[in-house]
Design a protein around this motif. Structure first.
Motif, mmCIF file in Angstrom:
data_model
loop_
_atom_site.group_PDB
_atom_site.id
_atom_site.type_symbol
_atom_site.label_atom_id
_atom_site.label_comp_id
_atom_site.label_asym_id
_atom_site.label_seq_id
_atom_site.Cartn_x
_atom_site.Cartn_y
_atom_site.Cartn_z
ATOM 1 N N VAL A 84 34.733 20.226 43.136
ATOM 2 C CA VAL A 84 35.526 20.825 42.696
ATOM 3 C C VAL A 84 36.603 21.216 42.766
ATOM 4 C CG1 VAL A 84 35.209 22.968 42.073
ATOM 5 C CG2 VAL A 84 33.004 21.911 42.010
ATOM 6 N N PRO A 85 37.855 21.527 42.454
ATOM 7 C CA PRO A 85 39.482 21.992 42.725
ATOM 8 C C PRO A 85 39.034 23.386 43.293
ATOM 9 C CG PRO A 85 38.862 21.929 40.326
ATOM 10 C CD PRO A 85 37.996 21.101 40.445
ATOM 11 N N ILE A 86 40.246 23.512 44.433
ATOM 12 C CA ILE A 86 39.901 24.578 45.031
ATOM 13 C C ILE A 86 41.378 25.499 45.432
ATOM 14 C CG2 ILE A 86 37.831 24.914 46.270
ATOM 15 C CD1 ILE A 86 38.714 23.994 48.610
ATOM 16 N N CYS A 87 41.509 26.436 46.111
ATOM 17 C CA CYS A 87 42.688 27.072 45.740
ATOM 18 C C CYS A 87 43.053 26.626 46.864
ATOM 19 C CB CYS A 87 42.867 28.635 45.596
ATOM 20 S SG CYS A 87 42.808 29.123 43.584
ATOM 21 N N GLY A 88 44.889 26.369 46.747
ATOM 22 C CA GLY A 88 45.545 26.581 47.912
ATOM 23 C C GLY A 88 46.020 27.200 48.721
ATOM 24 N N ASP A 89 47.337 27.895 47.333
ATOM 25 C CA ASP A 89 48.081 29.019 47.152
ATOM 26 C C ASP A 89 48.000 29.543 46.115
ATOM 27 O OD1 ASP A 89 49.599 27.905 49.709
ATOM 28 O OD2 ASP A 89 51.404 26.787 49.090
ATOM 29 N N LEU A 90 47.470 31.116 46.756
ATOM 30 C CA LEU A 90 47.600 31.965 45.644
ATOM 31 C C LEU A 90 49.050 32.036 44.698
ATOM 32 C CD1 LEU A 90 45.905 34.703 46.587
ATOM 33 C CD2 LEU A 90 44.821 32.333 45.709
ATOM 34 N N ILE A 91 48.999 31.905 43.495
ATOM 35 C CA ILE A 91 49.801 32.335 42.695
ATOM 36 C C ILE A 91 50.426 33.580 42.229
ATOM 37 C CG2 ILE A 91 51.810 32.475 40.374
ATOM 38 C CD1 ILE A 91 50.105 29.734 40.065
ATOM 39 N N GLU A 92 51.596 34.678 43.153
ATOM 40 C CA GLU A 92 51.329 35.953 42.371
ATOM 41 C C GLU A 92 52.068 36.152 41.039
ATOM 42 O OE1 GLU A 92 50.354 37.942 45.052
ATOM 43 O OE2 GLU A 92 49.994 36.865 46.572
ATOM 44 N N GLY A 93 51.677 37.511 40.709
ATOM 45 C CA GLY A 93 52.393 38.483 39.867
ATOM 46 C C GLY A 93 51.038 37.927 38.085
ATOM 47 N N CYS A 94 50.332 37.699 38.776
ATOM 48 C CA CYS A 94 49.669 37.280 36.629
ATOM 49 C C CYS A 94 48.945 38.787 36.888
ATOM 50 C CB CYS A 94 48.202 36.550 38.134
ATOM 51 S SG CYS A 94 46.940 35.940 36.020
ATOM 52 N N ASP A 95 50.117 38.519 35.350
ATOM 53 C CA ASP A 95 49.913 39.540 34.497
ATOM 54 C C ASP A 95 48.248 39.458 34.027
ATOM 55 O OD1 ASP A 95 50.416 41.862 33.001
ATOM 56 O OD2 ASP A 95 51.026 40.930 31.606
ATOM 57 N N GLY A 96 47.353 40.228 33.837
ATOM 58 C CA GLY A 96 45.926 40.790 32.813
ATOM 59 C C GLY A 96 45.513 38.964 33.059
ATOM 60 N N CYS A 97 45.442 39.473 34.971
ATOM 61 C CA CYS A 97 44.272 38.302 35.222
ATOM 62 C C CYS A 97 43.058 39.417 35.553
ATOM 63 C CB CYS A 97 45.058 37.893 36.582
ATOM 64 S SG CYS A 97 45.591 36.088 36.266
ATOM 65 N N VAL A 98 43.162 40.813 35.485
ATOM 66 C CA VAL A 98 42.686 42.052 35.640
ATOM 67 C C VAL A 98 41.817 42.924 34.504
ATOM 68 C CG1 VAL A 98 41.005 43.429 37.383
ATOM 69 C CG2 VAL A 98 42.620 41.213 38.407
ATOM 70 N N GLY A 99 41.183 42.719 33.445
ATOM 71 C CA GLY A 99 41.281 43.556 32.679
ATOM 72 C C GLY A 99 39.335 43.797 32.753
ATOM 73 N N PRO A 100 39.303 44.951 31.182
ATOM 74 C CA PRO A 100 40.750 44.958 30.038
ATOM 75 C C PRO A 100 41.658 46.311 30.631
ATOM 76 C CG PRO A 100 38.888 45.886 29.667
ATOM 77 C CD PRO A 100 37.993 45.527 30.927
ATOM 78 N N PRO A 105 39.913 48.857 25.981
ATOM 79 C CA PRO A 105 38.566 48.471 26.466
ATOM 80 C C PRO A 105 38.339 47.486 25.436
ATOM 81 C CG PRO A 105 38.732 50.409 25.711
ATOM 82 C CD PRO A 105 39.787 50.221 25.612
ATOM 83 N N PHE A 106 38.589 46.642 24.119
ATOM 84 C CA PHE A 106 38.134 45.698 23.470
ATOM 85 C C PHE A 106 39.330 44.324 23.656
ATOM 86 C CE2 PHE A 106 35.220 49.166 22.309
ATOM 87 C CZ PHE A 106 34.135 48.421 22.226
ATOM 88 N N ALA A 107 39.910 44.271 24.402
ATOM 89 C CA ALA A 107 40.960 43.562 24.573
ATOM 90 C C ALA A 107 40.615 41.925 25.279
ATOM 91 C CB ALA A 107 42.181 43.201 25.694
ATOM 92 N N LEU A 108 40.957 40.654 24.446
ATOM 93 C CA LEU A 108 40.505 39.636 24.399
ATOM 94 C C LEU A 108 41.384 39.107 25.841
ATOM 95 C CD1 LEU A 108 39.717 38.067 21.925
ATOM 96 C CD2 LEU A 108 38.181 38.951 23.167
ATOM 97 N N PRO A 109 40.809 38.246 27.168
ATOM 98 C CA PRO A 109 41.731 37.273 28.251
ATOM 99 C C PRO A 109 42.515 37.181 27.956
ATOM 100 C CG PRO A 109 39.644 37.216 28.131
ATOM 101 C CD PRO A 109 39.796 37.602 27.408
ATOM 102 N N VAL A 110 44.055 37.519 27.689
ATOM 103 C CA VAL A 110 44.923 36.422 27.978
ATOM 104 C C VAL A 110 45.695 36.644 29.205
ATOM 105 C CG1 VAL A 110 47.446 36.456 26.141
ATOM 106 C CG2 VAL A 110 44.783 36.968 25.449
#
Length: 348
Positions: A84-100, A105-110
């Motif tokens: 299974v692929p695993i993370c090496g280095d994290l990518i900072e600044g992910c907009d929308g990675c935690v939601g909604p 409150p009814f947004a979809l993950p984008v």
């Protein structure tokens, strides 16, 4: 020119239990894909270093889709070629990675983020970037599940929890969440980019799909009671909606002319082969998957309606997904209202 189905570069790992239902049967929350778009490059499916990326996580359920919560991490994978692929280095600044977001409150993950520069990718010998996360239809993602995902664990995770931090499971002791891994290939040569394929049309019994669900189904539309939505239709369109117990309907799908691209790997020429996934939250498809090798051809299957439905009708949601095997994807939704059979005429 040889045809080949390219390596599957989009991987969705969904926590589920053993089931005898076919893959086309949607009976609970399901993540069916991730549509990748590159900012400033319409149609491109695979980003290049430093590109801005938008990943739309496609989620369906049996009946109306509930309010979702989710948590994702974007990262450059560690240099491993097995497992299974695993993370090496994290990518900072992910907009929308935690939601909604609180405002919707009814947004979809984008999710939106920037691919790291080429030198950072080269340090880890990375040919892709990853999105690892959890989608919940009840409760919130477990922080412990996210930590386990980062370490490469994906089996038997309690992915969603309640306000007290207790795992949420269904009556079969299955987690109510879905664990998702999206592998996004990096395109170093942009002279001939991989493009997302396109679904051009979907036909029902060799005719245009009937309203009112010819462009999709309202998210909040209940599973029963759809008969009233047909009252405003003309008799011809109303008659296109199937009756319970009627013979199977034919469903055909066509794609846009440029959907099957040619590409070269190690000096050898290939042409994409599109995989079609047929999905419905009611009735039954003849097959779960089909393949398209010629963009001029339609591909089809048959769908059998219910044998019985409530007197006010049963709404069926259909999702059709095409994949090019190299990271490109398209999806459309349709709906049908299955009506009860007509009452037999009274004897004279």
């Amino acid at each position: 020119m040889r045809r080949a189905l390219g390596p599957v570069l989009l991987c969705l790992m969904v926590a589920c239990s053993e089931s005898f239902l076919p893959a086309s049967a949607v009976d609970d929350l399901r993540v069916i894909g991730a549509r990748i778009d590159v900012e400033g490059a319409p149609g491109r499916a695979n980003p290049s270093p430093e590109d801005e990326v938008q990943a739309s996580i496609l989620v369906i359920d049996q009946g109306p889709l509930p309010a979702l919560t989710w948590s994702f991490i974007a990262c450059v994978p560690a240099p491993t070629r097995i497992g299974v692929p695993i993370c090496g280095d994290l990518i900072e600044g992910c907009d929308g990675c935690v939601g909604p977001p609180p405002s919707d409150p009814f947004a979809l993950p984008v999710l939106r983020f920037q691919v790291p520069p080429e030198e950072e990718l080269d340090e880890l010998e990375a040919r892709e970037v990853l999105l690892l996360g959890v989608v919940c239809g009840e409760g919130v993602p477990s922080a412990e599940a996210i930590r386990e995902l980062l370490s490469g664990e994906s089996d038997d995770l309690a992915s969603c929890e309640d306000a007290e931090g207790e795992p949420i499971v269904d009556e079969d002791e299955r987690s109510v969440g879905r664990i998702v891994t999206v592998q996004i290939p990096i395109e170093r040569d942009t002279e001939d980019p991989n493009l997302n394929p396109g679904i051009e049309n979907v036909f029902l019994n060799e005719s245009d799909w009937p309203p009112p669900y010819a462009e999709g189904v309202p998210r909040e539309a209940p599973a029963t009671g759809c008969k009233a939505a047909l009252d405003a239709l003309n008799p011809e369109d109303r008659e296109k909606h199937p009756k319970a117990g009627s013979p199977p309907s034919t469903i055909d799908l066509s794609v846009t002319p440029g959907s099957l691209q040619s590409f070269t790997v190690d000096g050898e020429d290939f042409t994409e082969e599109l995989q079609v996934s047929w999905l419905a939250d009611g009735g039954g498809f003849e097959v779960a998957f089909s393949f398209i090798t010629d963009p001029a051809d339609k591909v089809g299957t048959r769908w059998q309606p219910f044998s019985e439905v409530p007197t006010d009708g049963r709404l069926v949601r259909f999702s059709y997904v095409i994949r090019d095997g190299r990271g490109g994807l398209d999806r459309v939704e349709r709906g049908l209202c299955v009506l009860p059979p007509a009452s037999p005429e009274s004897p004279p």
